[in-house]
Design an enzyme around this catalytic site. Structure first.
Site, PDB file in Angstrom:
ATOM      1  N   GLN A  78       0.836  -1.203   0.000  1.00 28.13           N
ATOM      2  CA  GLN A  78       0.000   0.000   0.000  1.00 28.13           C
ATOM      3  C   GLN A  78       0.869   1.251   0.000  1.00 28.13           C
ATOM      4  O   GLN A  78       1.254   1.768   1.045  1.00 28.13           O
ATOM      5  CB  GLN A  78      -0.947   0.007   1.205  1.00 28.13           C
ATOM      6  CG  GLN A  78      -1.957   1.126   1.105  1.00 28.13           C
ATOM      7  CD  GLN A  78      -3.051   1.019   2.128  1.00 28.13           C
ATOM      8  OE1 GLN A  78      -3.187   0.032   2.841  1.00 28.13           O
ATOM      9  NE2 GLN A  78      -3.859   2.050   2.215  1.00 28.13           N
ATOM     10  N   PHE A  79       1.145   1.756  -1.201  1.00 25.77           N
ATOM     11  CA  PHE A  79       1.995   2.945  -1.327  1.00 25.77           C
ATOM     12  C   PHE A  79       1.368   4.176  -0.701  1.00 25.77           C
ATOM     13  O   PHE A  79       2.062   5.116  -0.322  1.00 25.77           O
ATOM     14  CB  PHE A  79       2.339   3.211  -2.803  1.00 25.77           C
ATOM     15  CG  PHE A  79       1.234   3.807  -3.615  1.00 25.77           C
ATOM     16  CD1 PHE A  79       1.130   5.174  -3.758  1.00 25.77           C
ATOM     17  CD2 PHE A  79       0.287   2.991  -4.230  1.00 25.77           C
ATOM     18  CE1 PHE A  79       0.107   5.736  -4.516  1.00 25.77           C
ATOM     19  CE2 PHE A  79      -0.731   3.532  -4.978  1.00 25.77           C
ATOM     20  CZ  PHE A  79      -0.832   4.908  -5.126  1.00 25.77           C
ATOM     21  N   THR A  80       0.043   4.188  -0.527  1.00 28.29           N
ATOM     22  CA  THR A  80      -0.621   5.369   0.020  1.00 28.29           C
ATOM     23  C   THR A  80      -0.275   5.611   1.489  1.00 28.29           C
ATOM     24  O   THR A  80      -0.608   6.669   2.029  1.00 28.29           O
ATOM     25  CB  THR A  80      -2.152   5.282  -0.150  1.00 28.29           C
ATOM     26  OG1 THR A  80      -2.637   4.136   0.543  1.00 28.29           O
ATOM     27  CG2 THR A  80      -2.528   5.226  -1.622  1.00 28.29           C
TER      28      THR A  80
END
Length: 150
Positions: A78-80
């Protein structure tokens, strides 16, 4: 690296209506990788995730780790987790590692956790539009940042 760890009684990841990973009791781990991350960060975080004692013992205290309860992990990239929200209303993601760095580190984390737990780690699909369902137990949610070891 940043991890959001949720104690769950069940969790599942679907991509295009297909289940890519599912667990019963254990940890749903959202993993964010940034450009500055190293293998030392990865090793430290994997040890923390595998050893974190957030499952109840016989007295109802959080004294048990995954191995103590024969629990599982569902690991989701999850890059967010590296969203920059200081300016404006649209988050920026410049700190998040690009796929050429993030994918190998994500795969390395899967392997490291599997080795530590001596069992297969369930996963999502890196970069896919994933649908995650879970039943948070407690609720217990812990965040860990390798650059801010508290």
């Amino acid at each position: 690296m940043r991890a959001v760890i949720q104690r769950v009684t069940q969790a599942e990841c679907r991509v295009d209506e297909q289940v890519t990973g599912a667990i019963e009791q254990g940890l749903l781990v959202f993993l964010g990788i940034e450009d500055a991350d190293t293998t030392e960060d990865l090793d430290w975080l994997a040890q923390k995730i595998a050893g974190i004692r957030i499952f109840s013992d016989e007295q109802g205290l959080m004294n048990k780790a995954l191995a103590d309860i024969n629990g599982n992990i569902l690991l989701i990239s999850q890059f967010t987790l590296f969203a920059a929200t200081k300016k404006g209303n649209r988050p920026g993601f410049t700190r998040a590692a690009k796929p050429d760095k993030a994918i190998p580190m994500y795969k390395q984390m899967i392997k490291k956790l599997s080795t530590l737990l001596q069992k297969e780690v369930q996963t999502g699909i890196f970069g896919a539009d994933m649908k995650i369902s879970l039943l948070n137990d407690g609720p217990v949610t812990i965040t860990i940042d390798t650059k801010n070891k508290e």
